[in-house]
Design an enzyme around this catalytic site. Structure first.
Site, PDB file in Angstrom:
ATOM      1  N   ASP A  50       0.809  -1.224   0.000  1.00  0.00           N
ATOM      2  CA  ASP A  50       0.000   0.000   0.000  1.00  0.00           C
ATOM      3  C   ASP A  50       0.843   1.275   0.000  1.00  0.00           C
ATOM      4  OD1 ASP A  50       1.026   0.155   2.524  1.00  0.00           O
ATOM      5  OD2 ASP A  50      -0.902   0.352   3.530  1.00  0.00           O
ATOM      6  N   TYR A  96      10.704   4.460   1.114  1.00  0.00           N
ATOM      7  CA  TYR A  96      11.564   3.485   1.799  1.00  0.00           C
ATOM      8  C   TYR A  96      13.016   3.544   1.336  1.00  0.00           C
ATOM      9  CZ  TYR A  96       7.955   1.127   4.472  1.00  0.00           C
ATOM     10  OH  TYR A  96       6.989   0.838   5.392  1.00  0.00           O
TER      11      TYR A  96
HETATM   12  P1  NAD Z   1      -0.743  -7.326  14.008  1.00  0.00           P
HETATM   13  O1  NAD Z   1       0.315  -8.017  14.813  1.00  0.00           O
HETATM   14  O2  NAD Z   1      -1.677  -6.409  14.663  1.00  0.00           O
HETATM   15  O3  NAD Z   1      -1.627  -8.454  13.301  1.00  0.00           O
HETATM   16  C1  NAD Z   1      -1.128  -9.604  12.738  1.00  0.00           C
HETATM   17  C2  NAD Z   1      -1.932 -10.809  13.203  1.00  0.00           C
HETATM   18  O4  NAD Z   1      -1.393 -11.962  12.543  1.00  0.00           O
HETATM   19  C3  NAD Z   1      -1.840 -11.097  14.706  1.00  0.00           C
HETATM   20  O5  NAD Z   1      -3.130 -11.166  15.259  1.00  0.00           O
HETATM   21  C4  NAD Z   1      -1.141 -12.438  14.772  1.00  0.00           C
HETATM   22  O6  NAD Z   1      -1.586 -13.257  15.836  1.00  0.00           O
HETATM   23  C5  NAD Z   1      -1.493 -13.045  13.439  1.00  0.00           C
HETATM   24  N1  NAD Z   1      -0.606 -14.109  12.992  1.00  0.00           N
HETATM   25  C6  NAD Z   1       0.742 -14.184  13.120  1.00  0.00           C
HETATM   26  N2  NAD Z   1       1.181 -15.309  12.539  1.00  0.00           N
HETATM   27  C7  NAD Z   1       0.099 -15.945  12.033  1.00  0.00           C
HETATM   28  C8  NAD Z   1      -0.076 -17.153  11.312  1.00  0.00           C
HETATM   29  N3  NAD Z   1       0.967 -17.917  10.988  1.00  0.00           N
HETATM   30  N4  NAD Z   1      -1.324 -17.511  10.940  1.00  0.00           N
HETATM   31  C9  NAD Z   1      -2.375 -16.737  11.254  1.00  0.00           C
HETATM   32  N5  NAD Z   1      -2.272 -15.581  11.941  1.00  0.00           N
HETATM   33  C10 NAD Z   1      -1.040 -15.195  12.318  1.00  0.00           C
HETATM   34  O7  NAD Z   1       0.009  -6.615  12.813  1.00  0.00           O
HETATM   35  P2  NAD Z   1      -0.405  -5.366  11.917  1.00  0.00           P
HETATM   36  O8  NAD Z   1       0.414  -4.200  12.287  1.00  0.00           O
HETATM   37  O9  NAD Z   1      -1.870  -5.226  11.894  1.00  0.00           O
HETATM   38  O10 NAD Z   1       0.120  -5.819  10.492  1.00  0.00           O
HETATM   39  C11 NAD Z   1      -0.303  -6.998   9.864  1.00  0.00           C
HETATM   40  C12 NAD Z   1       0.540  -7.297   8.651  1.00  0.00           C
HETATM   41  O11 NAD Z   1       0.201  -6.450   7.579  1.00  0.00           O
HETATM   42  C13 NAD Z   1       2.045  -7.108   8.857  1.00  0.00           C
HETATM   43  O12 NAD Z   1       2.735  -8.104   8.125  1.00  0.00           O
HETATM   44  C14 NAD Z   1       2.305  -5.773   8.240  1.00  0.00           C
HETATM   45  O13 NAD Z   1       3.649  -5.606   7.921  1.00  0.00           O
HETATM   46  C15 NAD Z   1       1.410  -5.905   7.042  1.00  0.00           C
HETATM   47  N6  NAD Z   1       1.106  -4.677   6.314  1.00  0.00           N
HETATM   48  C16 NAD Z   1       1.485  -4.642   5.029  1.00  0.00           C
HETATM   49  C17 NAD Z   1       1.228  -3.557   4.259  1.00  0.00           C
HETATM   50  C18 NAD Z   1       1.743  -3.563   2.851  1.00  0.00           C
HETATM   51  O14 NAD Z   1       1.947  -2.532   2.285  1.00  0.00           O
HETATM   52  N7  NAD Z   1       2.013  -4.697   2.226  1.00  0.00           N
HETATM   53  C19 NAD Z   1       0.546  -2.465   4.802  1.00  0.00           C
HETATM   54  C20 NAD Z   1       0.159  -2.500   6.140  1.00  0.00           C
HETATM   55  C21 NAD Z   1       0.438  -3.642   6.881  1.00  0.00           C
HETATM   56  C1  G6P Z   2       3.431   1.146   4.830  1.00  0.00           C
HETATM   57  C2  G6P Z   2       4.064  -0.008   4.122  1.00  0.00           C
HETATM   58  C3  G6P Z   2       3.776  -1.293   4.832  1.00  0.00           C
HETATM   59  C4  G6P Z   2       4.190  -1.204   6.283  1.00  0.00           C
HETATM   60  C5  G6P Z   2       3.536  -0.019   6.936  1.00  0.00           C
HETATM   61  C6  G6P Z   2       4.140   0.183   8.313  1.00  0.00           C
HETATM   62  O1  G6P Z   2       2.040   1.111   4.710  1.00  0.00           O
HETATM   63  O2  G6P Z   2       3.667  -0.150   2.794  1.00  0.00           O
HETATM   64  O3  G6P Z   2       4.447  -2.330   4.182  1.00  0.00           O
HETATM   65  O4  G6P Z   2       3.816  -2.372   6.968  1.00  0.00           O
HETATM   66  O5  G6P Z   2       3.774   1.151   6.205  1.00  0.00           O
HETATM   67  O6  G6P Z   2       3.344   1.042   9.023  1.00  0.00           O
HETATM   68  P1  G6P Z   2       3.457   1.129  10.607  1.00  0.00           P
HETATM   69  O7  G6P Z   2       2.452   2.170  10.930  1.00  0.00           O
HETATM   70  O8  G6P Z   2       3.073  -0.260  11.118  1.00  0.00           O
HETATM   71  O9  G6P Z   2       4.858   1.486  10.923  1.00  0.00           O
HETATM   72 MN    MN Z   3       4.435  -2.138   1.974  1.00  0.00          MN
END
Ligand code: NAD
Ligand code: G6P
Ligand code: MN
Length: 441
Positions: free
Chosen positions: A170, A264
């Site tokens: 995102d 980044y």
């Molecule tokens: P969070 O810790 O609040 O939530 C993650 C959840 O995943 C937790 O509830 C945890 O128990 C669960 N989990 C961990 N391992 C698991 C497994 N093997 N199977 C099922 N559930 C499992 O984290 P968050 O801050 O909400 O972020 C969630 C994910 O989304 C992270 O990987 C974050 O980096 C990613 N993210 C990616 C983008 C992107 O641009 N690609 C943007 C925002 C967040």
């Molecule tokens: C952006 C990136 C994600 C990352 C997030 C971290 O949205 O694309 O890959 O997980 O920032 O945000 P945070 O608020 O968890 O530092």
């Molecule tokens: Mn990302």
């Protein structure tokens, strides 16, 4: 229109309520029959699911809802998996950030040693979710935004080449919203972009409006003066640390003023500055735990206690509507143009064909068709070759359980100054990740 069944993997994520609200706001675009939450952590998921059940009852009582920790129940009879798991949760994010900093090296969730440590935890977990989907709903699609997306995407390419997976980030979307605001557009959707790079490692080379007018010069000028800082504070990522990141984009852009960069890149191009401006005792993980995590869990707790979401401060994660766009593109063959992380295969002409690159794609029912971005300049090519080798070495280290390859990966990263420091960091990361990483030898 067919109604779809969706499994949210990582049901306990801080992003889940915002995504559920966003899905509910888009039901006319993507009708939903059922939503299932799956998480490994039953207690964590319970709070989020308890609140979302109440929200669904109030806003869309026809949608069936399930929360479970049982893979068969979660992955049977579904059309999409939306995966946002965090392997090792925030406790391990904190380690990923603090251990490198202890050695004077950037400590970041997805970049450098922290990203590699996170990758070594995520690969196995994400592949397991893909396998559940393929076992119980072989026709479904896996929309992955679990991080570190670059490493996860390379792992899925190499180790599950036939699986129906789309890897997306995102950050470009968030930045495009800021660009749109900077030049007075209502929405990023008024722009069409050319972009190339790796995940969290790329450059915009073209930005046009729908009539084809070139918008890049105005955006470049804004970034050269202010980075991505705009006056609109309502846009996502409003925390002070994100504001600094958006401001720093100005210095990143200076390296190639003909383009505008992904934020980044600052970790790779200004690592000394980043370390000097970090607090090894308090990193982004601490900020998020005190900020987003406590807010979301607090609000969900209140909804459960009150038995209603009527006065809740939880809000729609508007910017996550790209997830609906992606699901719609697959479901209705919309051919929407979106940036995805896909196998290069000639999209960047003078770059490794098997690299997972981030480029615009037309997305339809058969998946993404990457759009050719042509040849890239030597500066970007050099940086990307080094970084893609790091990402491939991490995946090889995971699948071969190789200490040597992980040491090579750390040493090759631009962010790490020497093989010795790489080894010192690796020793500490390995200890902290016991039980999460494969046993390396
Ligand atoms: P969070 O810790 O609040 O939530 C993650 C959840 O995943 C937790 O509830 C945890 O128990 C669960 N989990 C961990 N391992 C698991 C497994 N093997 N199977 C099922 N559930 C499992 O984290 P968050 O801050 O909400 O972020 C969630 C994910 O989304 C992270 O990987 C974050 O980096 C990613 N993210 C990616 C983008 C992107 O641009 N690609 C943007 C925002 C967040
Ligand atoms: C952006 C990136 C994600 C990352 C997030 C971290 O949205 O694309 O890959 O997980 O920032 O945000 P945070 O608020 O968890 O530092
Ligand atoms: Mn990302």
């Amino acid at each position: 229109m067919k109604k779809h069944s969706i499994t949210i993997a990582g049901g306990g994520s801080t992003f889940t309520p915002g995504i559920v609200l966003m899905l509910l706001d888009n039901l006319e675009k993507l009708p939903i029959d059922q939503i299932k939450f799956f998480d490994k952590d039953k207690e964590r998921q319970q709070t989020i699911a308890g609140a979302c059940r109440i929200i669904l009852n109030e806003k869309a009582p026809d949608i069936r809802f399930t929360e479970t920790t049982d893979p068969e129940e979660a992955f049977t009879d579904i059309d999409f998996v939306m995966a946002h798991i965090r392997s090792g949760k925030y406790a391990m994010r904190e380690q990923d950030e603090k251990i490198p900093l202890k050695h004077g090296v950037v400590g970041q969730e997805t970049c450098g040693p922290g990203g590699m440590a996170y990758g070594m935890r995520s690969i196995g977990d994400v592949l397991q979710l893909v396998d559940y989907m393929e076992t119980y709903s072989p026709d479904a699609w896996f929309l992955n935004y679990s991080n570190p997306a670059a490493i996860v995407a390379e792992a899925t390419r190499k180790l599950r080449p036939e699986a129906k997976i789309l890897n997306i980030c995102d950050m470009p979307i968030g930045i495009e919203e800021l660009m749109a605001s900077a030049i007075g557009l209502e929405s990023r959707k008024e722009m069409e972009v050319d972009y190339y790079g790796l995940n969290h490692f790329g450059w915009w080379t073209g930005i046009r409006d729908k009539e084809g007018n070139d918008l890049l010069p105005r955006i470049r000028e804004h970034v050269a003066r202010f980075g991505y800082v705009t006056e609109d504070q309502s846009l996502q990522h409003a925390d002070e640390s994100w504001n600094n990141t958006f401001a720093k984009a100005k210095d990143v852009q200076a390296l190639d003023p003909s383009t505008v960069p992904n934020t980044y890149l600052k970790y790779y191009l200004y690592p000394d500055y980043e370390v000097a401006h970090s607090n090894p005792e308090k990193t982004r993980a601490n900020e998020v735990m005190e900020g987003r995590e406590s807010f979301v869990f607090g609000e969900c707790g209140k909804i459960i206690e009150n038995g209603t979401a009527v006065d809740s401060a939880l809000h729609i994660d508007e910017h996550a509507s790209y997830i609906v766009d992606l699901a719609r593109a697959i479901a209705y063959n919309t051919k929407e143009r979106m940036l995805l992380i896909v196998e290069n295969n000639g999209a960047i002409k003078n770059f490794e064909p098997t690299a997972m690159v981030e480029v615009p794609c037309l997305v339809g029912s058969n998946g993404p068709e990457p759009l050719v971005q042509g040849e890239i300049p030597r500066f970007q090519k050099g940086l990307m070759e080094q970084q893609v080798a790091v990402e491939k070495l991490v995946v090889e280290a995971w699948s071969e359980k190789s200490y040597q390859k992980l040491w090579q990966a750390l040493t090759l990263s631009r962010i790490v100054p020497s093989a010795q420091i790489a080894k010192d960091i690796l020793e500490d990361l390995q200890k902290a990740n016991k039980g999460y990483w494969p046993e390396l030898s």
